[in-house]
Write a protein that holds these residues in place. Structure first.
Motif, mmCIF file in Angstrom:
data_model
loop_
_atom_site.group_PDB
_atom_site.id
_atom_site.type_symbol
_atom_site.label_atom_id
_atom_site.label_comp_id
_atom_site.label_asym_id
_atom_site.label_seq_id
_atom_site.Cartn_x
_atom_site.Cartn_y
_atom_site.Cartn_z
ATOM 1 N N GLU A 166 0.970 -1.235 -0.206
ATOM 2 C CA GLU A 166 0.027 -0.174 0.063
ATOM 3 C C GLU A 166 0.759 1.313 0.045
ATOM 4 O O GLU A 166 0.259 2.274 -0.258
ATOM 5 C CB GLU A 166 -0.885 -0.046 1.352
ATOM 6 C CG GLU A 166 -0.272 0.219 2.433
ATOM 7 C CD GLU A 166 0.475 -0.902 3.288
ATOM 8 O OE1 GLU A 166 0.744 -0.774 4.380
ATOM 9 O OE2 GLU A 166 0.195 -1.829 2.638
ATOM 10 N N LEU B 72 -7.854 -4.165 3.093
ATOM 11 C CA LEU B 72 -8.627 -2.995 2.989
ATOM 12 C C LEU B 72 -7.423 -1.852 2.835
ATOM 13 O O LEU B 72 -7.753 -0.671 2.021
ATOM 14 C CB LEU B 72 -9.106 -2.718 4.517
ATOM 15 C CG LEU B 72 -10.142 -3.600 4.631
ATOM 16 C CD1 LEU B 72 -10.756 -3.617 6.289
ATOM 17 C CD2 LEU B 72 -11.347 -3.307 3.927
ATOM 18 N N LEU B 73 -6.188 -1.678 3.402
ATOM 19 C CA LEU B 73 -5.299 -0.708 3.121
ATOM 20 C C LEU B 73 -4.715 -0.680 1.839
ATOM 21 O O LEU B 73 -4.535 0.435 1.361
ATOM 22 C CB LEU B 73 -4.016 -0.895 4.077
ATOM 23 C CG LEU B 73 -4.125 -0.794 5.666
ATOM 24 C CD1 LEU B 73 -3.088 -1.356 6.386
ATOM 25 C CD2 LEU B 73 -4.282 0.787 6.012
ATOM 26 N N THR C 224 -6.333 -1.842 -1.061
ATOM 27 C CA THR C 224 -7.236 -1.540 -2.005
ATOM 28 C C THR C 224 -7.614 0.199 -1.856
ATOM 29 O O THR C 224 -7.950 0.905 -2.761
ATOM 30 C CB THR C 224 -8.621 -2.359 -1.847
ATOM 31 O OG1 THR C 224 -9.068 -2.184 -0.589
ATOM 32 C CG2 THR C 224 -8.097 -3.613 -2.372
ATOM 33 N N GLN C 225 -7.562 0.429 -0.631
ATOM 34 C CA GLN C 225 -7.844 1.863 -0.312
ATOM 35 C C GLN C 225 -6.696 2.844 -0.969
ATOM 36 O O GLN C 225 -6.988 3.654 -1.720
ATOM 37 C CB GLN C 225 -7.933 2.471 1.004
ATOM 38 C CG GLN C 225 -8.240 3.752 1.357
ATOM 39 C CD GLN C 225 -9.529 4.109 0.678
ATOM 40 O OE1 GLN C 225 -10.553 3.809 1.285
ATOM 41 N NE2 GLN C 225 -9.476 5.149 -0.210
ATOM 42 N N ALA D 45 -7.347 2.682 -4.753
ATOM 43 C CA ALA D 45 -8.282 3.438 -5.420
ATOM 44 C C ALA D 45 -7.956 4.934 -5.148
ATOM 45 O O ALA D 45 -8.392 5.697 -6.327
ATOM 46 C CB ALA D 45 -9.461 3.270 -4.368
ATOM 47 N N ASP D 46 -7.221 5.408 -4.168
ATOM 48 C CA ASP D 46 -6.640 6.600 -4.072
ATOM 49 C C ASP D 46 -5.712 7.168 -5.273
ATOM 50 O O ASP D 46 -5.819 8.176 -5.872
ATOM 51 C CB ASP D 46 -5.977 7.114 -2.949
ATOM 52 C CG ASP D 46 -6.682 6.819 -1.567
ATOM 53 O OD1 ASP D 46 -8.065 7.186 -1.825
ATOM 54 O OD2 ASP D 46 -6.123 6.930 -0.571
#
Length: 208
Positions: A132, A159-160, A162-163, A166-167
């Motif tokens: 990430e 979660l970390l 994919t966030q 996405a960012d």
């Protein structure tokens, strides 16, 4: 086929739409980072350079990895390599151990031998293999699937990741299954986790 870097291609004829190969990459106390990463990059380069022999489209090569293999698949996808042909065109990650920094929380005992980095890695070394933190806008599309009750590699990893993707504007899809724990694999007897194969097939029809 075996090479000096100890990767093995085993063709798997599971679906006429896809050609699959298994990568046997080096692990162990004397085979630390970046050897696994370099092996995966060499494997992808080999497939692209020999695409005609394997009857492959060199512009449609992806990686799929589970757990620690999910970290390797994510790493080879996210971090630019020394050669442009050493990066996949998409990545499928099952309960990936993608955030190496997440294995160490403030106040915990972070000493000892890390299976990827060796003895007593520094926070900077752990951050350097936390996907990430190193992903770029050029990371290819990613599908991540994780169980919410995974206690070995907590869902926080996906979660970390994919966030972060996405960012960055990277096409990313995440499915969090309520139950399944860690290492559910194909497990055809568990319909709750086995449905990931349908989710994956649907995603591949759009990105592969």
């Amino acid at each position: 086929m075996r090479t000096g870097l100890a990767y093995v291609f085993v063709p798997l004829h599971l679906d006429p739409r896809y050609a699959a190969f298994v990568l046997h990459y080096p692990v162990g106390l004397d085979r630390l980072h970046p050897l696994p990463l370099n092996t995966a990059r060499a494997a992808l380069s080999h497939l692209r350079e020999n695409a005609a022999h394997y009857h492959l489209d060199p512009a449609r090569l992806g990686v799929l990895g589970f757990s620690a293999g999910g970290h390797l698949a994510a790493h080879v996808a996210a971090e630019p390599g020394p050669a442009p042909n050493a990066r996949p065109d998409f990545a499928v990650l099952l309960y990936p151990a993608s955030s190496w920094r997440s294995f160490y929380t403030p106040g915990s005992n972070a000493s000892g031998h890390d299976p990827l980095l060796g003895a007593d890695p520094t926070p900077a070394q752990r951050d350097a293999v936390s996907i990430e933190l190193i992903a770029t806008r050029d990371t290819p599309p990613v599908l991540a699937i994780h169980a919410a009750d995974d206690t070995v590699v907590p869902v926080r990893h996906s979660l970390l990741l994919t966030q972060a993707l996405a960012d960055l504007g990277v096409p990313v899809e995440l499915h969090v299954l309520p139950h399944g724990g860690h290492g559910f694999g194909l497990d055809e007897e568990n319909p709750e986790t086995h449905r990931w194969t349908d989710l994956c097939a649907n995603w591949l029809s759009r990105y592969a």
